[in-house]
Design an enzyme around this catalytic site. Structure first.
Site, PDB file in Angstrom:
ATOM      1  N   ILE A  23      -5.641 -10.477  -2.408  1.00  0.00           N
ATOM      2  CA  ILE A  23      -6.942 -10.123  -3.013  1.00  0.00           C
ATOM      3  C   ILE A  23      -7.958 -11.255  -2.796  1.00  0.00           C
ATOM      4  CG2 ILE A  23      -8.133  -9.545  -5.191  1.00  0.00           C
ATOM      5  CD1 ILE A  23      -6.219  -7.369  -4.229  1.00  0.00           C
ATOM      6  N   ASP A  75      -0.831  -5.585   1.809  1.00  0.00           N
ATOM      7  CA  ASP A  75      -2.056  -6.400   1.749  1.00  0.00           C
ATOM      8  C   ASP A  75      -3.080  -5.962   2.797  1.00  0.00           C
ATOM      9  OD1 ASP A  75      -1.790  -8.045  -0.441  1.00  0.00           O
ATOM     10  OD2 ASP A  75      -0.644  -9.566   0.629  1.00  0.00           O
ATOM     11  N   ASP A 151       9.060 -22.806   0.249  1.00  0.00           N
ATOM     12  CA  ASP A 151      10.102 -21.856   0.671  1.00  0.00           C
ATOM     13  C   ASP A 151      10.616 -22.272   2.045  1.00  0.00           C
ATOM     14  OD1 ASP A 151       9.377 -20.381  -1.512  1.00  0.00           O
ATOM     15  OD2 ASP A 151       8.421 -18.744  -0.387  1.00  0.00           O
ATOM     16  N   GLN A 196      -0.645 -29.894  -8.704  1.00  0.00           N
ATOM     17  CA  GLN A 196      -0.602 -31.197  -8.017  1.00  0.00           C
ATOM     18  C   GLN A 196       0.636 -31.278  -7.125  1.00  0.00           C
ATOM     19  OE1 GLN A 196      -1.029 -34.676 -10.554  1.00  0.00           O
ATOM     20  NE2 GLN A 196      -2.080 -33.450 -12.083  1.00  0.00           N
ATOM     21  N   GLY A 358       6.957  10.669   0.811  1.00  0.00           N
ATOM     22  CA  GLY A 358       8.268  10.081   0.545  1.00  0.00           C
ATOM     23  C   GLY A 358       9.310  10.504   1.558  1.00  0.00           C
ATOM     24  N   CYS A 385       1.607  14.457   2.938  1.00  0.00           N
ATOM     25  CA  CYS A 385       2.772  14.306   3.816  1.00  0.00           C
ATOM     26  C   CYS A 385       3.983  15.051   3.223  1.00  0.00           C
ATOM     27  CB  CYS A 385       3.043  12.841   4.108  1.00  0.00           C
ATOM     28  SG  CYS A 385       3.904  12.628   5.671  1.00  0.00           S
ATOM     29  N   ARG A 466       8.361  12.364  10.368  1.00  0.00           N
ATOM     30  CA  ARG A 466       9.194  12.897  11.456  1.00  0.00           C
ATOM     31  C   ARG A 466       9.191  14.428  11.466  1.00  0.00           C
ATOM     32  NH1 ARG A 466      11.978   8.509  13.073  1.00  0.00           N
ATOM     33  NH2 ARG A 466      12.489   7.040  11.413  1.00  0.00           N
ATOM     34  N   HIS A 511      -1.956  10.941   6.022  1.00  0.00           N
ATOM     35  CA  HIS A 511      -2.139  10.120   4.821  1.00  0.00           C
ATOM     36  C   HIS A 511      -3.613   9.736   4.648  1.00  0.00           C
ATOM     37  CE1 HIS A 511       2.135   9.110   3.909  1.00  0.00           C
ATOM     38  NE2 HIS A 511       2.285   9.466   5.171  1.00  0.00           N
ATOM     39  N   GLU A 513      -5.032   8.536   2.144  1.00  0.00           N
ATOM     40  CA  GLU A 513      -5.207   7.351   1.288  1.00  0.00           C
ATOM     41  C   GLU A 513      -5.411   6.061   2.083  1.00  0.00           C
ATOM     42  OE1 GLU A 513      -2.419   8.993   1.822  1.00  0.00           O
ATOM     43  OE2 GLU A 513      -0.600   7.791   1.593  1.00  0.00           O
TER      44      GLU A 513
HETATM   45  N1  GLN Z   1       9.976  12.565   4.973  1.00  0.00           N
HETATM   46  C1  GLN Z   1       8.931  13.340   5.527  1.00  0.00           C
HETATM   47  C2  GLN Z   1       8.884  13.275   7.043  1.00  0.00           C
HETATM   48  O1  GLN Z   1       9.442  12.389   7.644  1.00  0.00           O
HETATM   49  C3  GLN Z   1       7.590  12.952   4.931  1.00  0.00           C
HETATM   50  C4  GLN Z   1       7.165  11.564   5.276  1.00  0.00           C
HETATM   51  C5  GLN Z   1       6.056  11.056   4.409  1.00  0.00           C
HETATM   52  O2  GLN Z   1       5.801  11.581   3.326  1.00  0.00           O
HETATM   53  N2  GLN Z   1       5.403   9.991   4.819  1.00  0.00           N
HETATM   54  O3  GLN Z   1       8.280  14.102   7.654  1.00  0.00           O
END
Ligand code: GLN
Length: 539
Positions: A23, A75, A151, A196, A358, A385, A466, A511, A513
């Site tokens: 940020i 990020d 690290d 420091q 997901g 998705c 996929r 996507h 977003e």
């Molecule tokens: N698992 C699903 C696919 O591979 C959706 C992928 C996702 O939501 N990014 O198509």
């Protein structure tokens, strides 16, 4: 015309992790860009994965996808949201990628029989990766070094910074060190000693911090500031305070008040001309902080216990909400919880729903239940998705009488694979970087909600999947008002669907977003917020 000199800013972190280097870097980048400088931000990640694409979101939060299809650290999402300019594969480098490049070279014989070592081969590769971006004609490259000084993993990066500072010259680079001032409530004091020590540790590696940015819960008293300056070898004006703020989007404004941008430009011997243009940013903040209405949107997903897993989605709601002066409250819903016959109880009162992306079958049936609830109750939905795949499966099962419909991802033997593996994925065995990734064209059908949202026929959006809508079934769906609204112009792949006889029931294979920024809130998120507000008014 001779090429201009690119200036480098290195951002390191001390004392603890999670202080918000991303940020701070994004805020600084935004301030410099608002002054007319051409800026980009890069993240160096000290882990051995080639990229975060194969990481479980619980490990590292969301995987952010760039236009060129790189699977990157979250990020980079902040960088794009703050700077409103795209990043690329070159903006995120991991130790894994560095080593892979060096080892590939070794196998090719490029090192001519030499012993290959961390110094100089790994550090040379790190320096090359940092400087690659200068080819794109940036005035300033901000490089955020992941991890905390001290690290073991970060050492080659810090050594590379030391070498680069020496090679580039004093005025062409600088180091900003982000640190924490812990507050001891028993004595009512902010403590400077850990800072420091971390600055001293950096010095042991041969790197002197030029500016300290101090995360703190309380204002830094003058004497503490003087102490930090004296013991860390920086001038008092180069000690920047970073208090906890109600929203990350206020950080640039607070940093500007302390002239952080000017301090940085002075260090780099770059001109400070006038004031940065922050009018639009301030306007966004004003709208965000003074909403005229509110909506509650359920985010139905399976990683909801770590909200960073859906970072770009929650930020996209902030941008879209502010643009409509609507406060968006997210109700985080774990889809697995909906599988016990209590959907009504869990989703009661929502004004809209986002069905999250997901992988894998955990919580899928819960998402399907959520989709049905929203469809039947005419609650606005955006499925992203996997979310689009879910609304497709639900419709097939409950409206098209395909009771066992599924995605081939969850049931490879299903009688109705309404979501199927994409042709080009059929022979793919490796997991990393092998999905359909990055920006793809989509043609939007006129007269649809998708078209209303974009107001454009030709769009591009970023992908990471996929599986796809199985076009063999399109007729059956369209006959029942579940229509394809977006298609890839070259392959005909279905990129978006919607239900005609519903106020807002939209699914997108891509996507959205990832492309939402403060300056450009995403049209689909705006459309969902508007639809949710309408739903709330009419209920
Ligand atoms: N698992 C699903 C696919 O591979 C959706 C992928 C996702 O939501 N990014 O198509």
């Amino acid at each position: 015309m001779s090429k201009k000199t690119t200036k480098y800013i290195f951002v390191t972190g001390g004392v603890t992790s999670s202080l918000g280097k991303g940020i701070i870097s994004a805020s600084l980048g935004m301030l410099l860009k608002s002054r007319g400088y051409n800026v980009t931000i890069q993240k160096l990640d000290p882990y051995i994965n080639i990229d975060p694409g194969t990481l479980n979101p619980y490990e590292h939060g969301e995987c952010y996808v760039t236009e060129d299809g790189a699977e990157t650290d979250l990020d980079l999402g902040h960088y794009e949201r703050f700077l409103n300019s795209p990043t690329s594969q070159n903006n995120n480098v991991t130790t894994g990628r560095i080593y892979q490049t060096v080892i590939d070279k070794e196998r090719r014989g490029d090192f001519l029989g030499k012993t290959v070592q961390v110094i100089p081969h790994i550090t040379n590769e790190i320096k090359r990766r940092i400087q690659i971006l200068s080819k794109e004609n940036y005035d300033i490259i901000i490089t955020e070094i992941g991890g905390t000084v001290g690290d073991i993993e970060s050492l080659p990066y810090i050594e590379s910074v030391r070498q680069l500072r020496w090679e580039l010259g004093e005025t062409n680079s600088m180091v900003i060190h982000l640190t924490l001032l812990p507050y001891l409530s028993a004595s009512g004091e902010l403590k400077t000693k850990p800072s420091q020590h971390s600055v001293r540790q950096l010095m042991e590696y041969g790197v002197q911090a030029d500016v300290l940015v101090c995360r703190t819960e309380h204002k830094i008293p003058k004497d503490q500031r003087a102490k930090l300056a004296q013991f860390c070898n920086v001038s008092a004006s180069n000690v920047i305070e970073c208090l906890d703020l109600p929203t990350i989007y206020e950080v640039p404004i607070e940093l500007r008040k302390q002239k952080f941008d000017e301090v940085v430009l002075n260090e780099l011997c770059l001109p400070v001309n006038g004031e940065p243009d922050l009018a639009n940013w301030k306007d966004f903040l004003k709208k965000y902080k003074n909403p005229k209405k509110s909506v509650e949107i359920a985010l139905v997903g399976k990683y909801v216990s770590l909200q960073d897993s859906y970072k770009s989605i929650s930020e996209a709601f902030i941008h879209a909400g502010a643009s409509q002066q609507t406060e968006v409250n997210i109700r985080w819903v774990y889809s697995g919880d909906l599988e016990n016959g209590n959907v009504e109880e869990i989703l009661k009162g929502i004004d809209g729903m986002l069905i999250a992306p997901g992988f894998g079958d955990r919580g899928i049936e819960g998402k399907i239940i959520a989709a049905r609830y929203a469809r039947e109750n005419k609650i606005p939905v955006l499925g992203i998705c996997l979310g689009m795949q879910v609304i497709t499966i639900e419709f097939a099962r409950n409206i098209l009488d395909m009771a066992s419909a599924n995605s081939a991802e969850f049931d490879s033997a299903t009688e109705f694979p309404v979501i199927n593996l994409m042709e080009e994925q059929k022979n793919v065995t490796e997991k990393g970087g092998t999905m359909r990734l990055g920006s793809w064209k989509c043609t939007v059908k006129a007269g649809t909600k998708l078209y209303d949202a974009y107001g454009a026929k030709n769009i591009t959006e970023r992908h990471r999947h996929r599986y796809e809508f199985n076009s063999d079934y399109i007729q059956e769906f369209e006959d029942q008002n579940f229509i394809a609204t977006g298609k890839n112009p070259d392959t005909g792949l279905v990129e978006a669907v919607e239900l005609k006889d519903h106020p807002f029931y939209v699914g997108v294979q891509y996507h959205p977003e990832y492309k939402s920024t403060v300056a450009n809130p995403h049209p689909l998120f705006k459309a969902l917020v508007v639809a949710a507000a309408e739903y709330k008014t009419n209920k």
